[in-house]
Design a protein around this motif. Structure first.
Motif, PDB file in Angstrom:
ATOM      1  N   ARG A   1      -3.254  30.211  33.824  1.00 19.00           N
ATOM      2  CA  ARG A   1      -2.836  30.626  35.164  1.00 19.00           C
ATOM      3  C   ARG A   1      -4.052  30.753  36.078  1.00 19.00           C
ATOM      4  O   ARG A   1      -4.047  30.280  37.213  1.00 19.00           O
ATOM      5  CB  ARG A   1      -2.079  31.956  35.088  1.00 19.00           C
ATOM      6  N   TYR A   2      -5.125  31.380  35.590  1.00 24.93           N
ATOM      7  CA  TYR A   2      -6.328  31.508  36.413  1.00 24.93           C
ATOM      8  C   TYR A   2      -7.004  30.156  36.614  1.00 24.93           C
ATOM      9  O   TYR A   2      -7.604  29.911  37.655  1.00 24.93           O
ATOM     10  CB  TYR A   2      -7.296  32.533  35.821  1.00 24.93           C
ATOM     11  N   SER A   3      -6.912  29.271  35.653  1.00 20.45           N
ATOM     12  CA  SER A   3      -7.465  27.931  35.801  1.00 20.45           C
ATOM     13  C   SER A   3      -6.775  27.188  36.935  1.00 20.45           C
ATOM     14  O   SER A   3      -7.411  26.467  37.709  1.00 20.45           O
ATOM     15  CB  SER A   3      -7.299  27.159  34.492  1.00 20.45           C
ATOM     16  N   GLU A   4      -5.467  27.368  37.044  1.00 21.30           N
ATOM     17  CA  GLU A   4      -4.700  26.715  38.110  1.00 21.30           C
ATOM     18  C   GLU A   4      -4.957  27.346  39.479  1.00 21.30           C
ATOM     19  O   GLU A   4      -4.697  26.724  40.499  1.00 21.30           O
ATOM     20  CB  GLU A   4      -3.209  26.778  37.775  1.00 21.30           C
ATOM     21  N   GLN A   5      -5.460  28.573  39.517  1.00 18.98           N
ATOM     22  CA  GLN A   5      -5.674  29.287  40.783  1.00 18.98           C
ATOM     23  C   GLN A   5      -7.148  29.365  41.164  1.00 18.98           C
ATOM     24  O   GLN A   5      -7.538  30.218  41.952  1.00 18.98           O
ATOM     25  CB  GLN A   5      -5.150  30.730  40.662  1.00 18.98           C
ATOM     26  N   GLN A   6      -7.974  28.492  40.626  1.00 21.65           N
ATOM     27  CA  GLN A   6      -9.406  28.580  40.870  1.00 21.65           C
ATOM     28  C   GLN A   6      -9.735  28.515  42.358  1.00 21.65           C
ATOM     29  O   GLN A   6      -9.036  27.862  43.125  1.00 21.65           O
ATOM     30  CB  GLN A   6     -10.132  27.460  40.150  1.00 21.65           C
ATOM     31  N   ALA A   7     -10.815  29.175  42.706  1.00 22.56           N
ATOM     32  CA  ALA A   7     -11.303  29.132  44.081  1.00 22.56           C
ATOM     33  C   ALA A   7     -11.720  27.706  44.422  1.00 22.56           C
ATOM     34  O   ALA A   7     -12.079  26.908  43.557  1.00 22.56           O
ATOM     35  CB  ALA A   7     -12.490  30.082  44.238  1.00 22.56           C
ATOM     36  N   ALA A   8     -11.670  27.391  45.688  1.00 23.66           N
ATOM     37  CA  ALA A   8     -12.076  26.065  46.160  1.00 23.66           C
ATOM     38  C   ALA A   8     -13.567  25.868  45.907  1.00 23.66           C
ATOM     39  O   ALA A   8     -14.332  26.837  45.883  1.00 23.66           O
ATOM     40  CB  ALA A   8     -11.773  25.941  47.653  1.00 23.66           C
ATOM     41  N   PRO A   9     -13.993  24.591  45.717  1.00 23.59           N
ATOM     42  CA  PRO A   9     -15.423  24.337  45.559  1.00 23.59           C
ATOM     43  C   PRO A   9     -16.203  24.966  46.717  1.00 23.59           C
ATOM     44  O   PRO A   9     -15.807  24.861  47.868  1.00 23.59           O
ATOM     45  CB  PRO A   9     -15.519  22.812  45.573  1.00 23.59           C
ATOM     46  N   GLY A  10     -17.299  25.620  46.381  1.00 22.12           N
ATOM     47  CA  GLY A  10     -18.103  26.302  47.392  1.00 22.12           C
ATOM     48  C   GLY A  10     -17.721  27.767  47.541  1.00 22.12           C
ATOM     49  O   GLY A  10     -18.490  28.556  48.077  1.00 22.12           O
ATOM     50  N   ASP A  11     -16.525  28.136  47.096  1.00 24.59           N
ATOM     51  CA  ASP A  11     -16.110  29.537  47.113  1.00 24.59           C
ATOM     52  C   ASP A  11     -16.227  30.082  45.700  1.00 24.59           C
ATOM     53  O   ASP A  11     -16.012  29.376  44.731  1.00 24.59           O
ATOM     54  CB  ASP A  11     -14.647  29.680  47.571  1.00 24.59           C
ATOM     55  N   GLY A  12     -16.534  31.314  45.600  1.00 23.61           N
ATOM     56  CA  GLY A  12     -16.601  31.945  44.285  1.00 23.61           C
ATOM     57  C   GLY A  12     -17.785  31.466  43.474  1.00 23.61           C
ATOM     58  O   GLY A  12     -18.634  30.714  43.940  1.00 23.61           O
ATOM     59  N   GLU A  13     -17.839  31.933  42.273  1.00 24.15           N
ATOM     60  CA  GLU A  13     -18.914  31.622  41.338  1.00 24.15           C
ATOM     61  C   GLU A  13     -18.264  31.213  40.020  1.00 24.15           C
ATOM     62  O   GLU A  13     -17.172  31.665  39.701  1.00 24.15           O
ATOM     63  CB  GLU A  13     -19.772  32.879  41.141  1.00 24.15           C
ATOM     64  N   ARG A  14     -18.917  30.367  39.249  1.00 27.79           N
ATOM     65  CA  ARG A  14     -18.397  29.960  37.951  1.00 27.79           C
ATOM     66  C   ARG A  14     -18.611  31.085  36.936  1.00 27.79           C
ATOM     67  O   ARG A  14     -19.692  31.665  36.876  1.00 27.79           O
ATOM     68  CB  ARG A  14     -19.097  28.701  37.446  1.00 27.79           C
ATOM     69  N   PHE A  15     -17.602  31.366  36.147  1.00 28.47           N
ATOM     70  CA  PHE A  15     -17.690  32.339  35.061  1.00 28.47           C
ATOM     71  C   PHE A  15     -17.242  31.649  33.783  1.00 28.47           C
ATOM     72  O   PHE A  15     -16.417  30.742  33.818  1.00 28.47           O
ATOM     73  CB  PHE A  15     -16.777  33.553  35.313  1.00 28.47           C
TER      74      PHE A  15
END
Length: 190
Positions: A165-179
């Motif tokens: 579910r979180y994989s499908e809701q990932q932030a757009a490229p440039g937003d957020g940070e990779r975890f």
């Protein structure tokens, strides 16, 4: 959403043995973090030579762990790669019927453990470099539970569904940070 009880095509004993090579596993994780990347991008990030990274990308592709990125950027001179849809999921149960499957899973788990320790140690060493807002939400957790095999299977399925579910809701490229989320469900041994 992939069923955690259904092995992906990449969870053959041969694929797990291929991924158990430490540099190949680092390339796999770096590729997953980039969503799509070339051998040149990955080589620079990992401090490796481009031909070596290109060879390992070819091996990841051969065993169904990576694929050419369909919406590749660039001018066509370099191949863009991505982790195969669904990533890597396996359980010992997936491999019991396949000759060498249990040994391949054990070898990969040992390599994964070393990689997970490396990732966590690097995080502790560079903790203040990251965005303080992101850092405040980082977490570590462990819990000892008394479960039946069926309950552990249900926990695995629920946890996998949550990650999907979180994989499908990932932030757009440039937003957020990779975890990276590291989870192990193993028998407790004091």
């Amino acid at each position: 959403m992939p069923n955690p009880q259904t092995p992906s095509p990449s969870t053959t004993a041969a694929a797990l043995r291929a991924l158990a090579q430490p540099l190949r596993l680092r390339i796999f994780h770096a590729l997953a973090a980039h969503e799509a990347a070339t051998a040149t991008v990955l080589a620079e990030e990992l401090g490796q030579k481009v031909p070596l990274v290109s060879y390992h990308l070819g091996q990841l592709h051969r065993y169904g762990l990576a694929e050419e990125a369909p919406n590749a950027r660039g001018d066509g001179r370099e191949r863009w790669w991505q982790v195969r849809q669904g990533g890597l999921r396996f359980s010992d149960q997936d491999l019991t019927a396949e000759p060498g499957g249990e040994a391949a899973a054990k070898t990969l788990r040992q390599t994964l453990l070393a990689r997970h320790i490396e990732i966590l140690e690097r995080h502790l060493q560079t903790q203040t470099v990251h965005d303080p807002a992101s850092e405040s939400h980082s977490f570590s957790s462990d819990m000892t539970l008394r479960l039946t095999a069926e309950q552990l299977g249900a926990l695995h399925a629920e946890f996998t569904a949550l990650l999907d579910r979180y994989s499908e809701q990932q932030a757009a490229p440039g937003d957020g940070e990779r975890f990276i989320v590291l989870v192990h469900g193993i028998p407790y041994q004091p």
